[in-house]
Design an enzyme around this catalytic site. Structure first.
Site, mmCIF file in Angstrom:
data_model
loop_
_atom_site.group_PDB
_atom_site.id
_atom_site.type_symbol
_atom_site.label_atom_id
_atom_site.label_comp_id
_atom_site.label_asym_id
_atom_site.label_seq_id
_atom_site.Cartn_x
_atom_site.Cartn_y
_atom_site.Cartn_z
ATOM 1 N N ASP A 27 -8.985 -3.491 51.008
ATOM 2 C CA ASP A 27 -8.980 -2.265 51.813
ATOM 3 C C ASP A 27 -8.295 -2.467 53.163
ATOM 4 O O ASP A 27 -8.368 -3.549 53.740
ATOM 5 C CB ASP A 27 -10.430 -1.811 52.024
ATOM 6 C CG ASP A 27 -10.506 -0.374 52.480
ATOM 7 O OD1 ASP A 27 -9.492 0.341 52.401
ATOM 8 O OD2 ASP A 27 -11.594 0.042 52.925
ATOM 9 N N ASN A 75 -8.337 7.187 43.358
ATOM 10 C CA ASN A 75 -7.074 7.013 44.088
ATOM 11 C C ASN A 75 -5.944 7.943 43.611
ATOM 12 O O ASN A 75 -4.942 8.114 44.300
ATOM 13 C CB ASN A 75 -6.589 5.552 44.026
ATOM 14 C CG ASN A 75 -7.374 4.619 44.926
ATOM 15 O OD1 ASN A 75 -7.462 3.420 44.670
ATOM 16 N ND2 ASN A 75 -7.963 5.144 45.994
#
Ligand code: FPP
Length: 247
Positions: A27, A75
């Site tokens: 991340d 996503n």
């Protein structure tokens, strides 16, 4: 006053007692890029290089399993440009990794519903899997179109189908037996889950498998994550006492 901050000292790791399985939520690529006035896609490109460095290092130090969250079921909501860019990086990585597998002998596996990926990417994943079956070294699991809840629902449906076909007994289901219906079948649960970038949540990652995992959070953004950061996480892990609900 201390002259050296704790960050300047070498992590003290016992390499004879490494966690078997380390998982990472990669991340912070977007923030890394924004801080430099670059497009988010530039952050993913550097993040992909970081992944390569960390996967190679994981093998060097003798980790048995490394699992990374590369693309979640959520996503797809990102811009088409960003999704295309991540898929392009995956293709580039897979082509290179397949070319080097004979030399590196790293096993590759994929967790997630690959059917939504392009036929070309699906073929590359399948090819990487097939070559991997010849090796028994470090195994890298790349989570693609992966979601922990999605994985559990799929597992339940597959188990129900086996029950209906008489291949499974509904009365006899155990935790270990259910684990075999997950993408991670045959892989031990992660001992250590690392989340860089300062976010402190699990984000639908390995929900079933993380029941007794140790979490390690750091503010470092994924593109900046180094081998030393990995060792720092392992050092922190080795200082913890795992009781699995006992005393
Ligand atoms: C999360 O950061 C990262 C992703 C959703 C993509 C991760 C993909 C890669 C590292 C590249 C391809 C992977 C491989 C295995 C070659 P973010 O974009 O959410 O960052 P932010 O929270 O700072 O916006």
């Amino acid at each position: 006053m201390a002259i050296f901050s704790s960050k300047t000292r070498e992590p003290q790791v016992d390499f004879s007692h490494l966690p078997r399985h380390v998982a990472i939520i990669m991340d912070g690529n977007g923030r890394w890029a924004r801080k430099r006035g670059l497009p988010r896609t530039a952050g993913h490109a550097v993040g992909a290089e970081t992944f390569r460095t960390i996967a190679t290092y994981a093998k060097e130090i003798g980790l048995e399993y490394l699992t990374v969250y590369a693309f979640s079921t959520e996503n797809w909501k990102r811009s088409q440009e960003e999704v295309q860019s991540i898929m392009g990086l995956l293709k580039k990585y897979l082509l290179e990794a397949i070319g080097q597998m004979e030399r590196d002998k790293v096993k590759m596996e994929f967790f997630g519903d690959l059917s939504r990926l392009s036929p070309e990417l699906q073929e590359l994943c399948q090819h990487a899997r097939e070559i991997s079956s010849r090796y028994d070294g470090c195994q890298v699991n790349i989570c693609l179109n992966y979601g922990g809840r999605d994985e559990i629902i799929r597992g339940i449906k597959a188990w129900q189908a086996d029950c209906a076909a008489g291949k499974a007994n509904p009365e006899a289901l155990t935790e270990a037996g259910f684990s075999d219906y997950l993408f991670s079948k045959g892989v031990p649960d992660p001992d250590l889950i690392i989340r860089p970038s300062g976010e402190v949540r699990t984000s639908n990652f390995l929900l079933w498998q993380s029941a007794y995992s140790e979490y390690y959070f750091t503010d470092v953004l994924w593109p900046d994550f180094s081998k030393t950061n990995l060792l720092e996480a392992i050092e922190a892990f080795q200082k913890r006492s795992r009781r699995y609900g006992g005393v």
